[in-house]
Motif scaffolding. Structure first.
Motif, mmCIF file in Angstrom:
data_model
loop_
_atom_site.group_PDB
_atom_site.id
_atom_site.type_symbol
_atom_site.label_atom_id
_atom_site.label_comp_id
_atom_site.label_asym_id
_atom_site.label_seq_id
_atom_site.Cartn_x
_atom_site.Cartn_y
_atom_site.Cartn_z
ATOM 1 N N HIS A 163 13.765 -17.120 -25.384
ATOM 2 C CA HIS A 163 13.922 -18.462 -25.958
ATOM 3 C C HIS A 163 14.110 -18.386 -27.468
ATOM 4 C CE1 HIS A 163 12.298 -22.714 -26.796
ATOM 5 N NE2 HIS A 163 13.533 -22.819 -26.361
ATOM 6 N N ARG A 166 17.678 -17.490 -28.000
ATOM 7 C CA ARG A 166 18.591 -18.542 -27.560
ATOM 8 C C ARG A 166 17.884 -19.898 -27.630
ATOM 9 N NH1 ARG A 166 21.396 -14.674 -27.999
ATOM 10 N NH2 ARG A 166 22.981 -13.890 -26.524
ATOM 11 N N TRP A 169 18.868 -23.407 -25.851
ATOM 12 C CA TRP A 169 18.602 -23.699 -24.439
ATOM 13 C C TRP A 169 17.115 -23.978 -24.233
ATOM 14 C CZ3 TRP A 169 22.613 -24.476 -21.337
ATOM 15 C CH2 TRP A 169 23.846 -23.899 -21.673
ATOM 16 N N ALA A 174 15.216 -20.095 -19.975
ATOM 17 C CA ALA A 174 14.862 -18.701 -20.261
ATOM 18 C C ALA A 174 13.946 -18.137 -19.176
ATOM 19 C CB ALA A 174 14.200 -18.591 -21.630
ATOM 20 N N LEU A 225 22.213 -17.625 -20.608
ATOM 21 C CA LEU A 225 21.843 -18.165 -21.923
ATOM 22 C C LEU A 225 22.937 -17.784 -22.923
ATOM 23 C CD1 LEU A 225 18.093 -17.015 -21.933
ATOM 24 C CD2 LEU A 225 18.931 -19.317 -21.421
#
Length: 235
Positions: A163, A166, A169, A174, A225
C-alpha cells in the motif's frame, strides 16, 4: 507440562531416564521429537497424527513427547516458534527494502518469498515449508490460532508495504494482491507435478526457478496495483 509423565506407569529405570535424561542425549531427543512432529504434521496434517506416531517416528517412549513438549497443540506451537527466525528474516529484508532509496514491488516480493524458498535446502526446512503450506491451505480452528498469531502480523506488514508503494489504490486491494501472491508461493511449495507436466525437463522446487517465481509474483502484483501512469481510476 510435566504432570503427564509422573502419572504414567512405567518401570522405575525408564522413569528415571525420562525425568533425568543424560545431559548429552537430552537436546538430541528433544530436537528429534520436534522434527518428527514437524515431518508427520507436514505429511498428514495436524489432526491425523497422534502422539504415539510422533514418538515412534522419533524413536522415543510416548511419555517423553509430553515431558519435553506438553500436549500436541503445544508442540504444534513450538514448531512455529522454533522457526520464528524465518519470519524475522522476512521482516528484516522488508524493512531494508523499504529503507532503500527507491523501493520497488520486486524488492518487497523478494523479501516475501526468498527466505521461504531457501528453506527447501534442508530436509528440516522442507518439512516446515510443507507444514506451513498445508496448514494455511487446510486450516482448522485449532491450527488457525497459531497461524494467526505467528503469520498475521507479518502479512499486515507486507500488505502495508504494498500500500505504501501504491497509495493510489485502497489498502484492501493490496490485501488481495498479497493473497494472490501467497497462493502462488504455496502452490509452488506443494505441487510436484511440474516434472510430469514439463515432460521431465523441470524438477520440483528447483532453486533456479526461484527468480522466475519472484518475477511472476511481481508482475501479478503490478497488474493488480498498476502505477499511476498506467492504472485506471480506482473505483
Amino acid at each position: 507440562m510435566f504432570g503427564r509423565l509422573s502419572n504414567t506407569r512405567m518401570p522405575q529405570t525408564r522413569a528415571r531416564r525420562a525425568h533425568a535424561p543424560d545431559a548429552a542425549s537430552r537436546p538430541d531427543r528433544k530436537a528429534a521429537i520436534l522434527l518428527a512432529a514437524e515431518k508427520l504434521f507436514a505429511q498428514y496434517g495436524y489432526h491425523a497424527v497422534s502422539i504415539r506416531q510422533i514418538a515412534a517416528e522419533a524413536g522415543v517412549p510416548p511419555a517423553l513427547v509430553g515431558y519435553y513438549w506438553g500436549a500436541k497443540h503445544e508442540m504444534f506451537h513450538a514448531i512455529f516458534a522454533h522457526w520464528r527466525s524465518t519470519i524475522d528474516e522476512r521482516l528484516s529484508l522488508l524493512r531494508a527494502a523499504l529503507d532503500g532509496p527507491r523501493p520497488t514491488v520486486h524488492d518487497v516480493v523478494q523479501a516475501f518469498a526468498e527466505p521461504v524458498l531457501q528453506l527447501r535446502a534442508s530436509p528440516e526446512g522442507e518439512y516446515y515449508a510443507l507444514l506451513v503450506a498445508r496448514e494455511l491451505m487446510y486450516r482448522t480452528p485449532d491450527t488457525d490460532r497459531v497461524l494467526a498469531e505467528m503469520f498475521d502480523p507479518m502479512a499486515h506488514a507486507f500488505i502495508d508495504a504494498l500500500h505504501q508503494l501504491r497509495p493510489e489504490w485502497p489498502r484492501a486491494r493490496a490485501a488481495w494482491a498479497y493473497q494472490f501472491a501467497m497462493g502462488a508461493l504455496l502452490h509452488h511449495l506443494v505441487d510436484y507435478r511440474v516434472q510430469r507436466l514439463s515432460n521431465g525437463e523441470n524438477t520440483p522446487n528447483d532453486a533456479a526457478a526461484a527468480p522466475l517465481l519472484i518475477d511472476f509474483i511481481t508482475a501479478g502484483i503490478q497488474a493488480a496495483l498498476p502505477t499511476p501512469a498506467s492504472k485506471e481510476t480506482p473505483p
